[in-house]
Design a protein around this motif. Sequence first.
Motif, PDB file in Angstrom:
ATOM      1  N   VAL A  35      39.333  53.188  48.939  1.00 24.23           N
ATOM      2  CA  VAL A  35      39.462  51.743  49.130  1.00 24.23           C
ATOM      3  C   VAL A  35      40.266  51.167  47.962  1.00 24.23           C
ATOM      4  CG1 VAL A  35      38.181  49.574  49.283  1.00 24.23           C
ATOM      5  CG2 VAL A  35      37.274  51.642  50.334  1.00 24.23           C
ATOM      6  N   ALA A  36      41.210  50.301  48.271  1.00 21.90           N
ATOM      7  CA  ALA A  36      42.005  49.641  47.239  1.00 21.90           C
ATOM      8  C   ALA A  36      41.196  48.499  46.639  1.00 21.90           C
ATOM      9  CB  ALA A  36      43.307  49.115  47.831  1.00 21.90           C
ATOM     10  N   GLU A  37      41.221  48.411  45.315  1.00 20.64           N
ATOM     11  CA  GLU A  37      40.495  47.358  44.613  1.00 20.64           C
ATOM     12  C   GLU A  37      41.485  46.543  43.788  1.00 20.64           C
ATOM     13  OE1 GLU A  37      37.017  46.818  41.225  1.00 20.64           O
ATOM     14  OE2 GLU A  37      37.831  48.799  41.622  1.00 20.64           O
ATOM     15  N   GLN A  38      41.465  45.228  43.962  1.00 22.83           N
ATOM     16  CA  GLN A  38      42.346  44.350  43.194  1.00 22.83           C
ATOM     17  C   GLN A  38      41.547  43.722  42.062  1.00 22.83           C
ATOM     18  OE1 GLN A  38      44.222  41.173  45.373  1.00 22.83           O
ATOM     19  NE2 GLN A  38      45.386  40.498  43.608  1.00 22.83           N
ATOM     20  N   THR A  39      42.099  43.818  40.841  1.00 20.19           N
ATOM     21  CA  THR A  39      41.468  43.192  39.680  1.00 20.19           C
ATOM     22  C   THR A  39      42.545  42.460  38.883  1.00 20.19           C
ATOM     23  OG1 THR A  39      41.682  45.285  38.475  1.00 20.19           O
ATOM     24  CG2 THR A  39      39.528  44.787  39.431  1.00 20.19           C
ATOM     25  N   CYS A  40      42.137  41.388  38.216  1.00 25.02           N
ATOM     26  CA  CYS A  40      43.071  40.575  37.449  1.00 25.02           C
ATOM     27  C   CYS A  40      42.522  40.353  36.041  1.00 25.02           C
ATOM     28  CB  CYS A  40      43.296  39.229  38.137  1.00 25.02           C
ATOM     29  SG  CYS A  40      44.029  39.405  39.781  1.00 25.02           S
ATOM     30  N   TYR A  41      43.442  40.302  35.082  1.00 26.95           N
ATOM     31  CA  TYR A  41      43.090  40.151  33.678  1.00 26.95           C
ATOM     32  C   TYR A  41      44.079  39.204  33.016  1.00 26.95           C
ATOM     33  CZ  TYR A  41      40.538  44.444  34.688  1.00 26.95           C
ATOM     34  OH  TYR A  41      39.697  45.372  35.240  1.00 26.95           O
ATOM     35  N   THR A  42      43.620  38.454  32.016  1.00 30.78           N
ATOM     36  CA  THR A  42      44.521  37.592  31.254  1.00 30.78           C
ATOM     37  C   THR A  42      44.259  37.745  29.760  1.00 30.78           C
ATOM     38  OG1 THR A  42      43.025  35.687  31.355  1.00 30.78           O
ATOM     39  CG2 THR A  42      44.723  35.823  33.045  1.00 30.78           C
ATOM     40  N   THR A  56      44.141  49.139  42.540  1.00 31.15           N
ATOM     41  CA  THR A  56      43.811  50.531  42.256  1.00 31.15           C
ATOM     42  C   THR A  56      43.242  51.194  43.494  1.00 31.15           C
ATOM     43  OG1 THR A  56      43.357  49.937  39.968  1.00 31.15           O
ATOM     44  CG2 THR A  56      42.491  52.054  40.734  1.00 31.15           C
ATOM     45  N   THR A  57      43.814  52.351  43.827  1.00 29.12           N
ATOM     46  CA  THR A  57      43.342  53.175  44.933  1.00 29.12           C
ATOM     47  C   THR A  57      43.150  54.577  44.372  1.00 29.12           C
ATOM     48  OG1 THR A  57      44.668  51.859  46.461  1.00 29.12           O
ATOM     49  CG2 THR A  57      43.809  53.940  47.288  1.00 29.12           C
ATOM     50  N   THR A  62      48.813  50.103  40.766  1.00 33.42           N
ATOM     51  CA  THR A  62      50.092  49.400  40.821  1.00 33.42           C
ATOM     52  C   THR A  62      49.799  47.917  40.664  1.00 33.42           C
ATOM     53  OG1 THR A  62      49.979  49.182  43.225  1.00 33.42           O
ATOM     54  CG2 THR A  62      51.168  51.096  42.381  1.00 33.42           C
ATOM     55  N   GLY A  63      50.799  47.163  40.332  1.00 37.07           N
ATOM     56  CA  GLY A  63      50.573  45.732  40.217  1.00 37.07           C
ATOM     57  C   GLY A  63      51.661  45.022  39.460  1.00 37.07           C
ATOM     58  N   GLU A  64      51.279  43.914  38.810  1.00 36.81           N
ATOM     59  CA  GLU A  64      52.212  43.070  38.081  1.00 36.81           C
ATOM     60  C   GLU A  64      51.710  42.842  36.668  1.00 36.81           C
ATOM     61  OE1 GLU A  64      52.716  39.424  40.223  1.00 36.81           O
ATOM     62  OE2 GLU A  64      53.308  40.449  42.063  1.00 36.81           O
ATOM     63  N   LEU A  65      52.665  42.738  35.751  1.00 34.64           N
ATOM     64  CA  LEU A  65      52.351  42.471  34.350  1.00 34.64           C
ATOM     65  C   LEU A  65      53.354  41.448  33.842  1.00 34.64           C
ATOM     66  CD1 LEU A  65      50.771  43.147  31.742  1.00 34.64           C
ATOM     67  CD2 LEU A  65      52.313  45.096  31.431  1.00 34.64           C
ATOM     68  N   ARG A  66      52.846  40.389  33.174  1.00 34.48           N
ATOM     69  CA  ARG A  66      53.703  39.326  32.643  1.00 34.48           C
ATOM     70  C   ARG A  66      53.267  38.997  31.219  1.00 34.48           C
ATOM     71  NH1 ARG A  66      52.019  37.045  37.448  1.00 34.48           N
ATOM     72  NH2 ARG A  66      50.803  35.507  36.315  1.00 34.48           N
ATOM     73  N   TYR A  67      54.253  38.852  30.351  1.00 38.33           N
ATOM     74  CA  TYR A  67      54.013  38.405  28.979  1.00 38.33           C
ATOM     75  C   TYR A  67      54.790  37.112  28.778  1.00 38.33           C
ATOM     76  CZ  TYR A  67      52.603  43.254  28.057  1.00 38.33           C
ATOM     77  OH  TYR A  67      51.994  44.473  28.083  1.00 38.33           O
ATOM     78  N   LYS A  68      54.127  36.127  28.181  1.00 40.17           N
ATOM     79  CA  LYS A  68      54.785  34.859  27.863  1.00 40.17           C
ATOM     80  C   LYS A  68      54.427  34.531  26.411  1.00 40.17           C
ATOM     81  CE  LYS A  68      55.514  30.222  29.655  1.00 40.17           C
ATOM     82  NZ  LYS A  68      55.044  29.214  30.606  1.00 40.17           N
ATOM     83  N   PHE A 144      42.996  42.098  27.292  1.00 46.50           N
ATOM     84  CA  PHE A 144      43.054  41.390  28.577  1.00 46.50           C
ATOM     85  C   PHE A 144      41.626  41.264  29.105  1.00 46.50           C
ATOM     86  CE2 PHE A 144      47.305  42.989  28.113  1.00 46.50           C
ATOM     87  CZ  PHE A 144      48.127  42.133  28.828  1.00 46.50           C
ATOM     88  N   GLU A 145      41.194  40.036  29.375  1.00 46.31           N
ATOM     89  CA  GLU A 145      39.851  39.770  29.903  1.00 46.31           C
ATOM     90  C   GLU A 145      39.901  39.665  31.418  1.00 46.31           C
ATOM     91  OE1 GLU A 145      37.074  39.569  28.076  1.00 46.31           O
ATOM     92  OE2 GLU A 145      37.982  39.533  26.084  1.00 46.31           O
ATOM     93  N   LYS A 146      38.909  40.210  32.101  1.00 41.93           N
ATOM     94  CA  LYS A 146      38.853  40.147  33.554  1.00 41.93           C
ATOM     95  C   LYS A 146      38.633  38.706  34.018  1.00 41.93           C
ATOM     96  CE  LYS A 146      36.854  42.527  37.486  1.00 41.93           C
ATOM     97  NZ  LYS A 146      35.934  43.581  37.925  1.00 41.93           N
ATOM     98  N   VAL A 147      39.400  38.292  35.021  1.00 38.10           N
ATOM     99  CA  VAL A 147      39.292  36.949  35.595  1.00 38.10           C
ATOM    100  C   VAL A 147      39.355  37.085  37.118  1.00 38.10           C
ATOM    101  CG1 VAL A 147      40.339  35.773  33.620  1.00 38.10           C
ATOM    102  CG2 VAL A 147      41.792  36.580  35.477  1.00 38.10           C
ATOM    103  N   PRO A 148      38.900  36.066  37.844  1.00 40.88           N
ATOM    104  CA  PRO A 148      39.053  36.109  39.312  1.00 40.88           C
ATOM    105  C   PRO A 148      40.539  36.095  39.687  1.00 40.88           C
ATOM    106  CG  PRO A 148      37.518  34.376  38.650  1.00 40.88           C
ATOM    107  CD  PRO A 148      38.170  34.887  37.398  1.00 40.88           C
ATOM    108  N   CYS A 149      40.889  36.882  40.679  1.00 45.70           N
ATOM    109  CA  CYS A 149      42.270  36.908  41.163  1.00 45.70           C
ATOM    110  C   CYS A 149      42.535  35.657  42.000  1.00 45.70           C
ATOM    111  CB  CYS A 149      42.534  38.155  41.996  1.00 45.70           C
ATOM    112  SG  CYS A 149      42.451  39.674  41.023  1.00 45.70           S
ATOM    113  N   LYS A 150      43.731  35.106  41.890  1.00 41.65           N
ATOM    114  CA  LYS A 150      44.093  33.903  42.635  1.00 41.65           C
ATOM    115  C   LYS A 150      44.845  34.276  43.889  1.00 41.65           C
ATOM    116  CE  LYS A 150      44.391  31.118  38.510  1.00 41.65           C
ATOM    117  NZ  LYS A 150      45.200  30.319  37.651  1.00 41.65           N
TER     118      LYS A 150
END
Length: 150
Positions: A35-42, A56-57, A62-68, A144-150
Amino acid sequence: MKVLSILVMLVLLAACQQSVKVTEEKDSTTAEIPVAEQTCYTYIKGKDTAALMLITTGIVSTGELRYKWFEKDKSSGTIEGEMHGDTLVANYSFNSEGRRSVRQVVFLKKVNQFLEGFGEVEEKYGTVKFKDLRKIDFSNPIVFEKVPCK
């Protein structure tokens, strides 16, 4: 005699049907699809921010990474790698300063965090890679702290 032959055939037929059912049950449990699991961190520190979204499967992520970074160039792109125990080793393909680049990233997974580690790097075949993954330093990580995905 005929009755005995019929009884033996019925018993054999019933035994065959039971073994088929057992085989079917075993086949259905061995063919489980991960099962694929989506997690988000900031990451937020002052005016610097970063965001990591992973799908993650199994061991593949796989996913996205952004630095500002405040008053510096930002970068955003895709991440693709594998979990090795509690460590994600991945390639980050990103755009920054109008140029496409690829660099290896390593994250240590904690309960609700991903810690980005650092180490000595070198460029190989157009990709910036760590010289020795065993020497990745997590003593001063980007957390990176876990947050709810939007």
